[in-house]
Design a protein around this motif. Sequence first.
Motif, PDB file in Angstrom:
ATOM      1  N   THR A  26       0.825  -1.214   0.000  1.00 53.24           N
ATOM      2  CA  THR A  26       0.000   0.000   0.000  1.00 53.24           C
ATOM      3  C   THR A  26       0.857   1.262   0.000  1.00 53.24           C
ATOM      4  N   LYS A  27       2.086   1.127   0.480  1.00 52.49           N
ATOM      5  CA  LYS A  27       3.047   2.237   0.432  1.00 52.49           C
ATOM      6  C   LYS A  27       4.423   1.644   0.190  1.00 52.49           C
ATOM      7  N   PRO A  28       4.676   1.163  -1.033  1.00 57.40           N
ATOM      8  CA  PRO A  28       5.917   0.433  -1.312  1.00 57.40           C
ATOM      9  C   PRO A  28       7.145   1.311  -1.117  1.00 57.40           C
ATOM     10  N   PRO A  29       8.191   0.755  -0.512  1.00 57.64           N
ATOM     11  CA  PRO A  29       9.420   1.531  -0.328  1.00 57.64           C
ATOM     12  C   PRO A  29      10.114   1.779  -1.656  1.00 57.64           C
ATOM     13  N   ALA A  30      10.793   2.896  -1.751  1.00 61.76           N
ATOM     14  CA  ALA A  30      11.560   3.204  -2.954  1.00 61.76           C
ATOM     15  C   ALA A  30      12.758   2.285  -3.049  1.00 61.76           C
ATOM     16  N   ALA A  31      13.174   1.982  -4.268  1.00 65.28           N
ATOM     17  CA  ALA A  31      14.406   1.207  -4.456  1.00 65.28           C
ATOM     18  C   ALA A  31      15.573   2.017  -3.884  1.00 65.28           C
ATOM     19  N   PRO A  32      16.580   1.355  -3.351  1.00 67.28           N
ATOM     20  CA  PRO A  32      17.672   2.092  -2.699  1.00 67.28           C
ATOM     21  C   PRO A  32      18.395   3.066  -3.612  1.00 67.28           C
ATOM     22  N   GLU A  63      17.017   4.889  -5.752  1.00 64.87           N
ATOM     23  CA  GLU A  63      16.119   5.992  -6.080  1.00 64.87           C
ATOM     24  C   GLU A  63      16.084   7.079  -5.001  1.00 64.87           C
ATOM     25  N   VAL A  64      16.717   6.812  -3.872  1.00 62.72           N
ATOM     26  CA  VAL A  64      16.704   7.762  -2.752  1.00 62.72           C
ATOM     27  C   VAL A  64      18.126   7.962  -2.253  1.00 62.72           C
ATOM     28  N   THR A 121      20.941   8.364   3.170  1.00 62.47           N
ATOM     29  CA  THR A 121      20.321   8.721   4.453  1.00 62.47           C
ATOM     30  C   THR A 121      18.865   8.278   4.503  1.00 62.47           C
ATOM     31  N   ALA A 122      18.114   8.546   3.430  1.00 62.61           N
ATOM     32  CA  ALA A 122      16.708   8.160   3.390  1.00 62.61           C
ATOM     33  C   ALA A 122      16.558   6.641   3.405  1.00 62.61           C
ATOM     34  N   TYR A 123      17.432   5.956   2.714  1.00 53.10           N
ATOM     35  CA  TYR A 123      17.385   4.495   2.683  1.00 53.10           C
ATOM     36  C   TYR A 123      17.626   3.930   4.079  1.00 53.10           C
ATOM     37  N   THR A 154      15.566  -8.393  -3.404  1.00 51.30           N
ATOM     38  CA  THR A 154      15.541  -8.751  -4.823  1.00 51.30           C
ATOM     39  C   THR A 154      16.965  -8.912  -5.339  1.00 51.30           C
ATOM     40  N   ARG A 155      17.059  -9.507  -6.514  1.00 55.06           N
ATOM     41  CA  ARG A 155      18.384  -9.619  -7.143  1.00 55.06           C
ATOM     42  C   ARG A 155      18.996  -8.236  -7.369  1.00 55.06           C
ATOM     43  N   GLU A 156      18.171  -7.292  -7.824  1.00 52.43           N
ATOM     44  CA  GLU A 156      18.674  -5.935  -8.068  1.00 52.43           C
ATOM     45  C   GLU A 156      19.166  -5.286  -6.774  1.00 52.43           C
ATOM     46  N   GLY A 157      18.408  -5.487  -5.719  1.00 52.19           N
ATOM     47  CA  GLY A 157      18.802  -4.914  -4.436  1.00 52.19           C
ATOM     48  C   GLY A 157      20.078  -5.533  -3.899  1.00 52.19           C
ATOM     49  N   LEU A 158      20.209  -6.837  -4.079  1.00 49.65           N
ATOM     50  CA  LEU A 158      21.418  -7.527  -3.643  1.00 49.65           C
ATOM     51  C   LEU A 158      22.624  -7.031  -4.427  1.00 49.65           C
ATOM     52  N   ALA A 159      22.464  -6.918  -5.741  1.00 56.84           N
ATOM     53  CA  ALA A 159      23.559  -6.444  -6.592  1.00 56.84           C
ATOM     54  C   ALA A 159      23.955  -5.019  -6.216  1.00 56.84           C
TER      55      ALA A 159
END
Length: 320
Positions: free
Chosen positions: A17-23, A25-26, A29-31, A206-211
């Motif tokens: 309902t409020k998905p977090p931004a990809a790391p 994309e922010v 500090t925000a991450y 996700t794979r993208e987040g891990l990479a």
Amino acid sequence: MSSLHPQVQQLVAALATKPPAAPWEVSITAYREAGERLAVLAGLPDDGCAVTELAIPVRRGSVNARHYRPPGESVGPAVVYLHGGGFVRGSLDSHDRLCRALCMRGGLGVVSVAYRLAPENQFPAAHNDAFDALRWVSQHAGELMIDPTALAVAGDSSGGALAAATALATRSVGPPLKAQGLLCPALDATMSSGSVDRYHAGPLLTREGLAWSYDQYVPDAGDRRSAQVSPLFEETLAAAPPAIIISAQIDPVADDARRYAEALATAGVAVKAREYAGMPHSFMLLAGVLEDGEHALTAFANDLAELVKSGRAGPGPCAS
């Protein structure tokens, strides 16, 4: 996602309902702030242990740490804990509830270490901090009321990688360890495990987040093949400390844990491994909303305590 446990499906739906931004994309500090807000999902903390803030000297300055002690005044076993967060985020506060559970349910002293984070501090900064903190705890065991002959190192996710690498390093330079405890560990920075593709879309990792996380901490591709960064590439695991490994089925790094447990057993190292069906990455940090997360915390605390006190891991790899 049909293999996800129903409680995980509910959690994923709520987060959607409020998905977090990809790391990427922010801001960093925000991450990090977003990661801290997830701590509410860990559940209520156990206030039964005594807590002391520490500053531990390392080879480049000092790092903050938090020492948890179970009730009583006797010297006892302890674990140095290294939090997860992809080497980029995570803190003493984000893992406070988990460390309190280890302390109270396992009867263990816990020293949680806030190692330096990437991208400001890249490899080998976190690895050096982890090892230096463990050595300091061993050298100051008396004042911490810790039995230096009953020490373990543990961590989750990227902290699991640091814990495994630190445990391997102690084979040649000490201090001696009774155990290593790994929760959903990420042990292959080349991401060659089949689960990376099988569960590339997560949830939670996700794979993208891990990479992206590896890019922040280990930008050099050559370093990623080193055994220090990727313990799965260690030529021999003989004489490694006995291990307790807990992993999640629906996790890009699920096979890292499975491969490492098998490699340890092949090397003659006692290991007890559990994989929780239908669970996502680092589900034990979601124990406030996932029953299996709560179960995993208790099982991990009990198994690690038994191992530290006895030096035996019990039976080989098993599933849960």
